[in-house]
Design a protein around this motif. Structure first.
Motif: not given
Length: 307
Positions: A27, A29, A39, A135-138, A140, A211, A214
């Motif tokens: 997760g 960048d 983030q 919640r479906t987003e990766p 991070r 989180e 997940r």
């Protein structure tokens, strides 16, 4: 506190490309060249080549050049050589050989995140399906939270961080480990006595326990060998955790809900014993978490590199 957190970790590994893929999936960048950002913390991880896995550099964030100068004086009093510039310094921790950089860096600001409503016995805070299910987003990570180091000379490494850099001790594990902070987080560095110098894990903050779950679950899809330990909750720091293993053998942790210790908080370190030094609840502790499977190889590699 003049220090305000970890800036960045540089990890040396034999298999750079595999680890770049791993931490991208974790997760972070990837900004190219093995450099990763969180983030809210900016660039906080760099992957470089090394013959054996190791922590190459740990960067600690400070407020201003006066703080850097004070740290340089304290390290000199400990007999640690320092390369000092106006807004940064570099010193090598004597026991582990880890390069530590202290640099002026802006404070990390994590924007307010809407609280997740939870129901409890006799308490209804939400009605309908729990919002985590949408919640479906990766996952991070928000920021780099802490790093854990094994040291062949625990006392020397602990003094370097406390008497030299100015970290404060939050809790001890017997006389063999210390949780130390350079921010309001319960710990930013844990140093533990070890037969070999090595990086045990890095830890990355996410928003909440959902989180953490997940993130861990997602990393295991198609890669069950990555699982190390979790889901659980620590006593020291109180954070929820899930540990995974990167392709080089380092552990990486998703965590949330860390204890905070403001500067004016009256805090007395506890000396923890037994399981309290490890966790409050969770699955049984795997032996490899305390003694990584490659410990003997690390020892052999460390010895041969000195020859």
């Amino acid at each position: 506190m003049a220090l305000h957190g970890l800036g960045k970790v540089t990890i040396g590994v034999p298999n750079v490309d595999e680890n770049i893929s791993y931490y991208t999936e974790f997760g972070l960048d990837h900004r190219g060249g093995g450099i990763f950002a969180t983030q809210n913390g900016g660039e906080q991880l760099e992957i470089v080549h090394a013959p054996i896995r190791r922590l190459v550099e740990l960067e600690v964030a400070a407020d201003d050049p006066d703080d850097i100068a004070s740290i340089a004086r304290r390290l000199a009093q400990l007999g640690v050589p320092v390369v000092h510039e106006e807004s940064s310094l570099v010193a090598v921790e004597p026991a582990t050989g880890t390069r530590v950089r202290v640099a002026v860096r802006s404070r990390i600001v994590v924007p307010p995140v809407p609280a997740t409503p939870y129901n409890g016995p006799g308490r209804i805070d939400r009605i309908g399906r729990a919002p985590f299910s949408s919640r479906t987003e990766p996952v991070r990570p928000r920021k780099l939270g802490h790093a854990v180091l094994g040291s062949v000379d625990y006392e020397t490494t602990r003094r370097f961080f406390t008497e030299g850099l100015g970290f404060k001790v939050s809790d001890y594990v017997g006389d063999t480990a210390a949780f130390m902070r350079c921010s309001t987080d319960h710990h930013n560095v844990l140093v533990q006595a070890s037969p070999v110098n090595f990086l045990h894990h890095t830890s990355w903050q996410v928003d909440d326990i959902d989180e953490v779950g997940r993130g861990g679950y997602g990393m295991l899809e198609g890669h069950p060998e990555r699982h190390a330990w979790g889901l659980g909750r620590h006593y020291a720091g109180s954070n929820f955790f899930w540990y995974l293993r990167d392709p080089a053998g380092n552990y990486s942790e998703y965590y949330s809900d860390m204890d905070c210790i403001p500067e004016d908080e009256v805090w007395t370190p506890e000396v923890l014993h037994g399981l309290a030094g490890l966790y409050s609840w969770g699955p049984p502790l795997p032996p490899s978490f305390l003694e990584p499977e490659d410990l003997a190889a690390l020892m052999t590699g460390a010895h041969s590199s000195k020859g």
